[in-house]
Design an enzyme around this catalytic site. Structure first.
Site, PDB file in Angstrom:
ATOM      1  N   ALA A   1      31.132  37.364 -11.455  1.00  0.00           N
ATOM      2  CA  ALA A   1      31.077  38.492 -10.306  1.00  0.00           C
ATOM      3  C   ALA A   1      30.628  39.714 -11.332  1.00  0.00           C
ATOM      4  CB  ALA A   1      32.339  38.592  -9.902  1.00  0.00           C
TER       5      ALA A   1
ATOM      6  N   GLY B   1      35.468  47.488 -12.767  1.00  0.00           N
ATOM      7  CA  GLY B   1      35.556  45.910 -12.731  1.00  0.00           C
ATOM      8  C   GLY B   1      35.618  45.435 -11.512  1.00  0.00           C
ATOM      9  N   ASN B   2      36.076  44.208 -11.244  1.00  0.00           N
ATOM     10  CA  ASN B   2      36.525  43.525  -9.977  1.00  0.00           C
ATOM     11  C   ASN B   2      37.506  42.610 -10.174  1.00  0.00           C
ATOM     12  OD1 ASN B   2      34.915  40.958 -10.605  1.00  0.00           O
ATOM     13  ND2 ASN B   2      33.322  42.183 -10.718  1.00  0.00           N
ATOM     14  N   PHE B   3      37.983  42.083  -9.058  1.00  0.00           N
ATOM     15  CA  PHE B   3      39.154  41.162  -8.879  1.00  0.00           C
ATOM     16  C   PHE B   3      38.840  39.622  -9.646  1.00  0.00           C
ATOM     17  CE2 PHE B   3      40.381  44.160  -5.536  1.00  0.00           C
ATOM     18  CZ  PHE B   3      41.579  44.782  -6.542  1.00  0.00           C
TER      19      PHE B   3
END
Ligand code: CTP
Length: 400
Positions: free
Chosen positions: A278, A210-212
Site C-alpha cells: 500500500a 503512512g497507512n494501516f
C-alpha cells in the site's frame, strides 16, 4: 498421480472404523511410487491389524515408543525429518484434540510434534462428535497451525446415522496429496518479486505519512511462492512481521522512492511481480531535518508531492512473458476502479479487496478478494491470507 513418486509419507492411523480404508490409501500411495511408514495409535490396532499394513507398506508398523522384546527405540524425531508429508487418516476426535493441545502420549502425536513436513488430517467420526464445538475449535486451531484439513464427506456413518463425518475416500485423499506435491513444484526455477506493507514518507525525524497496511498479504505471498519452489525477492515497507522463511531475500525500505529503487533493481530478472504494497500516494515536498516544535510555529502547512507509481513504472517496462499483478483496495465503484487500474498500469492481473468486507483488508489474518484479468473474474471467499496467496499464485501459474 505422478507427483507422489519417491515421496516419503508417514501414514498416521488412529482408532476409528474408517481405519479399514487406510489400507486402500496405503496401497494407492505405494502404487504411485511413494515410500510409506505407518504409525498407529494403540487404538488404531483394534480396527486394522499391523500385519496387513506392514505387508502393504513393506515396513514394520510403528505404534509403541520402543519394540518390547529388543528394547529398540523408535525415533519420532528421525521420522519427522524423513517425511515429505504426514497424513493422518482417519483422524479421530481424540487424535485431533491431542494434536491441537500437544498431548504427546503416543507415538503418532510425538511424530506429529516432530514433523517438519506438511501435515494433512482426514477427520472421521460420528456426526455429533464432528459438529461438537470442541471438534470445531480443535480443527480451527490445527488449521491456524498450518495443518491441511481434508474435509469429511456427508453420508452414512458407522452408527447408521447419516451426516457429516465420513472420512474422505482414499482416492480423494491421495489426489489431494498428489496435487499438493504438484503445486510445490509449480514455481521451481521462477524468480518472483513482491512488494508488501505500507510506505512511510518522512515529515520530520519523528513523524511520517503512512497507512494501516500490516504487510500480511505480501508476506503470505512471499512464503507461499517460496514453498512452491520460487526464488523470491520481497521488498517490504515498515512491517512488524519477521522475514519469511525459505528462499526469500527480504529488502526492508521506508519510502515509496526507496521501494521503486529496490524494484527497479530486481524487476528485469523476475518472471512474476506482485505489487501488494500500500504505497503512500504523496510525500512531504520538504521533509525537515529537525523536529517540528509546537511552540515555535503556527499550525504548519505541508506541501506534498506525488510519489512515483511503482506498478505503472514497471508495467511500462514489462517484457513479453513477464507477469505483473497489482492489488486494489477500494471503497467505491470497486470493479470499475480495479479494471481501470489493470489497464492503466499495464497489469496482467489485479486482486481486488474491498474495505466493506468484514475480515478483509488491512491487519486481518483473512482476506476476501476477486482476482481479475482482462477477461476473467475469480471470486475467492473469505479465507486465511495464506490460502488466498495460494489461490492468487494458482491463477498466476495458469497465466505463465
Ligand atoms: N501502486 C504502486 N505505486 C504507487 C501506488 C500504487 O505501485 N505509488 C500499486 C499498488 O501496490 C497496487 C496498485 O498499484 O498494486 C494499486 O494501488 P492503489 O493504491 O489501489 O492505486 P492508486 O493508483 O494509488 O489509486 P488510488 O489511490 O487513487 O485508488
Amino acid at each position: 498421480m505422478t507427483n507422489l513418486k519417491g515421496k516419503h509419507i508417514i501414514l498416521g492411523i488412529s482408532g476409528g472404523i474408517a481405519a479399514y480404508k487406510s489400507a486402500m490409501l496405503l496401497r494407492l500411495f505405494v502404487k504411485a511410487g511413494a515410500e510409506v511408514q505407518v504409525v498407529m495409535t494403540p487404538n488404531g490396532k483394534e480396527f486394522i491389524t499391523p500385519v496387513t499394513l506392514s505387508a502393504l507398506s513393506g515396513k514394520p508398523v510403528i505404534s509403541e515408543f520402543f519394540t518390547a522384546n529388543t528394547g529398540e527405540w523408535h525415533s519420532h524425531v528421525d521420522l519427522g525429518l524423513w517425511a515429505d508429508a504426514m497424513v493422518i487418516a482417519p483422524a479421530t476426535a481424540s487424535t485431533l484434540a491431542k494434536m491441537a493441545t500437544g498431548v504427546a502420549d503416543n507415538m503418532l502425536i510425538t511424530t506429529y510434534l516432530s514433523a517438519k513436513a506438511p501435515v494433512f488430517v482426514a477427520p472421521a467420526m460420528d456426526l455429533d462428535m464432528m459438529a461438537h464445538p470442541t471438534t470445531t475449535r480443535n480443527l480451527a486451531t490445527l488449521k491456524a497451525d498450518g495443518v491441511h484439513i481434508i474435509e469429511p464427506a456427508t453420508g452414512e456413518l458407522a452408527s447408521h446415522l447419516t451426516g457429516r463425518g465420513r472420512m474422505e475416500e482414499p482416492e480423494k485423499i491421495a489426489e489431494a496429496l498428489d496435487a499438493f506435491f504438484g503445486r510445490q513444484q509449480s514455481l521451481r526455477g521462477r524468480k518472483v518479486l513482491i512488494t508488501a506493507g505500507p510506505t512511510y514518507e518522512r515529515i520530520d525525524p519523528v513523524r511520517f505519512i503512512g497507512n494501516f497496511s500490516s504487510g500480511k498479504m505480501g508476506y503470505a505471498l512471499a512464503a507461499e511462492a517460496a514453498r512452491r519452489g520460487a526464488s523470491v525477492v520481497l521488498v517490504s515497507g515498515p512491517s512488524a512481521l519477521p522475514d519469511p522463511a525459505g528462499d526469500v531475500t527480504t529488502i526492508r525500505i521506508e519510502s515509496a522512492r526507496e521501494m521503486l529503487a529496490a524494484c527497479e533493481e530486481h524487476f528485469a530478472d523476475s518472471d512474476i511481480t506482485i505489487m501488494s504494497a500500500a504505497v503512500a500516494d504523496y510525500a512531504p515536498a520538504h521533509p525537515r531535518d529537525r523536529k517540528i516544535k509546537r511552540e515555535h510555529e503556527d499550525v504548519p502547512v505541508m506541501e506534498l508531492v506525488k510519489n512515483p507509481d511503482i506498478a505503472a513504472t514497471l508495467g511500462a517496462r514489462k517484457r513479453p512473458g513477464q507477469i505483473l499483478t497489482g492489488f486494489a483496495l477500494e471503497t467505491d465503484n470497486e470493479m470499475a476502479n480495479a479494471r481501470q487500474k489493470l489497464a492503466k498500469k499495464n497489469l496482467d492481473m489485479i486482486v481486488l479487496n474491498s474495505l466493506a468486507d468484514k475480515g478483509a483488508g488491512f491487519g486481518t489474518d483473512t482476506n476476501k478478494v476477486s482476482i481479475i484479468t482482462t477477461d476473467t473474474v475469480t471470486e475467492v471467499p473469505l479465507k486465511s491470507k495464506t490460502e488466498v496467496a495460494g489461490d492468487i499464485l494458482d491463477r498466476i501459474t495458469e497465466l505463465l
